[in-house]
Design a protein around this motif. Structure first.
Motif, short mmCIF file in Angstrom:
data_model
loop_
_atom_site.label_atom_id
_atom_site.label_comp_id
_atom_site.label_asym_id
_atom_site.label_seq_id
_atom_site.Cartn_x
_atom_site.Cartn_y
_atom_site.Cartn_z
N THR A 277 26.64 37.42 41.04
CA THR A 277 26.92 38.52 40.12
C THR A 277 26.84 39.86 40.83
O THR A 277 26.40 40.86 40.25
CB THR A 277 25.94 38.48 38.94
N ASP A 278 27.30 39.92 42.05
CA ASP A 278 27.28 41.15 42.84
C ASP A 278 28.50 42.00 42.47
O ASP A 278 29.47 42.12 43.23
CB ASP A 278 27.28 40.80 44.33
N TYR A 279 28.43 42.62 41.28
CA TYR A 279 29.56 43.38 40.75
C TYR A 279 29.46 44.86 41.11
O TYR A 279 28.38 45.37 41.38
CB TYR A 279 29.62 43.23 39.23
N PRO A 280 30.58 45.59 41.08
CA PRO A 280 30.58 46.99 41.48
C PRO A 280 30.09 47.94 40.40
O PRO A 280 30.20 49.16 40.55
CB PRO A 280 32.06 47.25 41.80
N PHE A 448 46.97 27.47 50.34
CA PHE A 448 48.27 27.26 49.72
C PHE A 448 48.53 25.78 49.47
O PHE A 448 48.32 24.93 50.34
CB PHE A 448 49.37 27.83 50.62
N VAL A 449 48.99 25.48 48.26
CA VAL A 449 49.40 24.12 47.90
C VAL A 449 50.91 24.11 47.68
O VAL A 449 51.65 23.42 48.37
CB VAL A 449 48.67 23.65 46.62
N GLN A 450 51.37 24.87 46.71
CA GLN A 450 52.79 25.08 46.46
C GLN A 450 52.92 26.28 45.52
O GLN A 450 51.95 26.74 44.95
CB GLN A 450 53.48 23.81 45.90
N PHE A 451 54.13 26.81 45.38
CA PHE A 451 54.33 28.09 44.70
C PHE A 451 53.94 28.07 43.23
O PHE A 451 53.64 29.12 42.65
CB PHE A 451 55.78 28.56 44.86
N ASP A 452 53.96 26.91 42.58
CA ASP A 452 53.56 26.83 41.18
C ASP A 452 52.06 26.71 41.00
O ASP A 452 51.57 26.57 39.87
CB ASP A 452 54.24 25.64 40.50
N LEU A 453 51.32 26.76 42.11
CA LEU A 453 49.85 26.75 42.07
C LEU A 453 49.32 27.92 42.91
O LEU A 453 48.71 27.73 43.96
CB LEU A 453 49.29 25.42 42.61
N PRO A 454 49.55 29.14 42.47
CA PRO A 454 49.13 30.30 43.27
C PRO A 454 47.61 30.41 43.36
O PRO A 454 46.89 30.02 42.44
CB PRO A 454 49.71 31.48 42.50
N PHE A 455 47.13 30.92 44.48
CA PHE A 455 45.70 31.13 44.66
C PHE A 455 45.46 32.55 45.12
O PHE A 455 46.29 33.16 45.81
CB PHE A 455 45.11 30.13 45.67
N TYR A 456 44.31 33.10 44.71
CA TYR A 456 43.94 34.46 45.09
C TYR A 456 42.46 34.49 45.45
O TYR A 456 41.63 33.89 44.74
CB TYR A 456 44.20 35.45 43.94
N VAL A 457 42.13 35.19 46.52
CA VAL A 457 40.74 35.47 46.87
C VAL A 457 40.55 36.97 46.65
O VAL A 457 41.20 37.79 47.30
CB VAL A 457 40.42 35.08 48.32
N ILE A 458 39.66 37.31 45.73
CA ILE A 458 39.47 38.71 45.34
C ILE A 458 38.57 39.41 46.35
O ILE A 458 37.39 39.06 46.48
CB ILE A 458 38.86 38.79 43.93
N ARG A 459 39.13 40.36 47.06
CA ARG A 459 38.35 41.12 48.05
C ARG A 459 37.24 41.90 47.35
O ARG A 459 37.49 42.66 46.42
CB ARG A 459 39.27 42.07 48.82
N GLY A 460 36.02 41.69 47.80
CA GLY A 460 34.88 42.37 47.18
C GLY A 460 34.52 41.84 45.81
O GLY A 460 33.73 42.45 45.09
N GLY A 461 35.07 40.68 45.46
CA GLY A 461 34.84 40.12 44.13
C GLY A 461 33.75 39.08 44.11
O GLY A 461 33.59 38.31 45.05
N GLU A 473 35.33 51.03 38.14
CA GLU A 473 34.70 50.67 39.42
C GLU A 473 35.41 49.52 40.12
O GLU A 473 35.15 49.25 41.30
CB GLU A 473 33.23 50.29 39.19
N ASP A 474 36.31 48.86 39.42
CA ASP A 474 37.07 47.75 40.03
C ASP A 474 37.89 48.22 41.23
O ASP A 474 38.29 47.40 42.06
CB ASP A 474 38.01 47.11 39.00
#
Length: 510
Positions: A277-280, A448-461, A473-474
């Motif tokens: 829970t290290d939120y900004p 990456f798996v395929q385009f219909d399964l997008p993935f995101y890693v939230i920087r600083g999240g 603050e986001d």
């Protein structure tokens, strides 16, 4: 958490308290079968709670919008707690799409118990607490909601965070005709035995990195490790327990080495939750904490230069000056999680869960049945004491306490994930998001798996930051950009479904 007397493991989900002074949508109850999957006919039922917010759906201004159902797959806690912390879904997206908001409460949590709470988690009553039964509860509930609110032809998008994110992904995987898409936030879908991408020690390594990055010389994580090392040495130094108790302001005097071990679990789990829970911005989940709580907590070690531990190796006598300095800093650091508002008078080290309002018991049952995660703590670079997951001991503990035998590969056998880039290829319309700071990223889909399964890693999240209400603050993270991508994809899925429904209506009329 101290998991059935074995390893230090942070629970998958956070359960938040309802905030006073806020208005909430109405809750309803739905009659669902106790056992959806048994071969024999078991007609017993119980009442499951759910929450519906229909102000945007029923607003005449939105009559020409797509008006989908945005469905939260409830996890281990009171359903209002999840509603209260999913503002991206309940406010941002609901208003944009004119959506009907539905939050389903997970069986055996909140007010949705099929048996009296005093026996619900004991054998044989706990055998109905399964993922399959939960998913079927949700599908049957959605049928009722669609009929009641006249939404039979509306798209359904599932949402969830942590274990709820796992459920959101799994319900799309298993019921693609009923669920048109899913946002699985911070979902450790592949943190199971046999998965190639989830190393058992990565959880503790991410927590360590979060604390390590506060100073160039890593003094915070190194100081924590030094303090933990002193605690292990103090287990054999009963003459020093009274002084140690004074340092940590304990509620009860230490009486055994097990009490010192419990203090370690208590502190360690608090630090795990702080990392999650290290939120900004300031937040009040399990405990009230400031913005960027790890940065604030690590100020306790600002003047404590790192060095190798100097344990007394069992010799009796007062704490050394170095021990007092490091352990005092460790206490101050942990207070940012446990006592930031100075509301707690003493340290209750017997609360090894350190989870505040977390519903841990039901999760223990789920883990002892289908969702055991073999997580190791400690390595050469970790701030934790080495404690490896003991499969045999864990299974014995599960059977002794709950009468259950862990099925370690259940999730991978049911949905795939041993090699998620291969196993998940034929799935579609699922967003996988993970926080860079979140230790549960270790068990998530982050390639990456395929385009219909997008993935995101939230920087600083941290833990499912993207589900929370957007805040100024986001901007210190890139979660705003991630939410934009998620919104576009969800809108695309809704429009594709509504176009198919419209085409079918035209064909039927002709």
């Amino acid at each position: 958490m101290k998991y059935l007397g074995s390893a230090l493991v942070a629970a998958v989900c956070l359960s938040w308290a309802v905030q006073p002074g806020q208005s909430y949508p109405l809750d309803y109850y739905f009659e669902t079968k106790l056992d959806h999957v048994a071969a024999s006919q078991d007609n017993r039922t119980f009442m499951m709670r759910y929450v519906v917010e229909d102000k945007f759906y029923n607003d005449p201004v939105n009559v020409n919008k797509s008006r989908p159902i945005l469905f939260y797959a409830g996890n281990e806690g009171d359903i209002y707690s999840f509603y209260n912390n999913s503002g991206f879904m309940t406010k941002t997206l609901a208003e944009q799409f004119g959506a009907l908001i539905v939050f389903a409460e997970h069986r055996y949590f909140g007010q949705s118990f099929p048996f009296d709470r005093s026996v619900a988690f004991t054998a044989p009553y706990n055998t109905y607490l399964t993922v399959e039964n939960t998913l079927e509860d949700y599908i049957q509930l959605l049928k009722t909601v669609k009929m009641t609110w006249g939404a039979e032809d509306k798209a359904v998008i599932a949402f969830g965070g942590s274990y709820g994110g796992m459920l959101a992904a799994w319900i799309r995987m298993r019921y693609p005709a009923e669920i048109q898409g899913a946002l699985a936030a911070s979902a450790p879908l592949v943190y199971f035995q046999g998965a190639k991408t989830a190393a058992s020690g990565d959880f503790s390594e991410i927590v360590t990195a979060d604390f390590n990055n506060t100073y160039e010389d890593g003094r915070c994580a190194k100081g924590i490790k030094e303090g933990f090392t002193y605690l292990m040495d103090l287990k054999t130094r009963d003459a020093d327990w009274a002084e140690l108790g004074e340092v940590f302001s304990v509620c009860e005097p230490f009486k055994s080495a097990d009490d010192i071990q419990n203090l370690y679990y208590y502190l360690g789990n608090g630090l795990n939750y702080m990392a999650m829970t290290d939120y900004p911005y300031p937040s009040s989940f399990l405990q009230p904490m400031p913005a960027w709580p790890i940065t604030e907590a690590c100020k306790a070690f600002a003047d404590v230069a790192p060095q190798e531990p100097e344990p007394k190796n069992g010799s009796l006598g007062a704490l050394s000056e170095r021990e007092k300095t490091v352990l005092t800093a460790l206490k101050s650091l942990s207070d940012v999680y446990f006592n930031y508002t100075n509301a707690t008078e003493c340290t209750n080290y017997n609360d090894t869960e350190a989870s505040g309002s977390l519903d841990a018991e039901g999760w223990n049952v789920l883990a002892c049945n289908q969702l055991a995660m073999p997580i190791d703590f400690g390595s050469a670079d970790s701030m934790f004491i080495t404690e490896l997951f003991n499969e045999t001991q864990y299974a014995e503990d599960c059977f002794t306490k709950y009468g259950l035998n862990p099925y370690y590969s259940w999730a991978l056998d049911q949905f795939g994930g041993a090699d998620f880039q291969k196993d998940f290829y034929d799935y579609s319309n699922i967003i996988f998001s993970n926080g860079e700071l979140d230790p549960w990223r270790a068990g998530g889909v982050y390639k990456f798996v395929q385009f219909d399964l997008p993935f995101y890693v939230i920087r600083g999240g941290a833990h499912h930051l993207d589900l929370r209400e957007p805040m100024p603050e986001d901007k210190e993270t890139n979660v705003g950009w991630v939410r934009d991508q998620e919104t576009q994809l969800i809108e695309q899925w809704i429009n594709e479904y509504q176009s198919r429904v419209a085409a079918e209506k035209i064909t039927f009329v002709q």
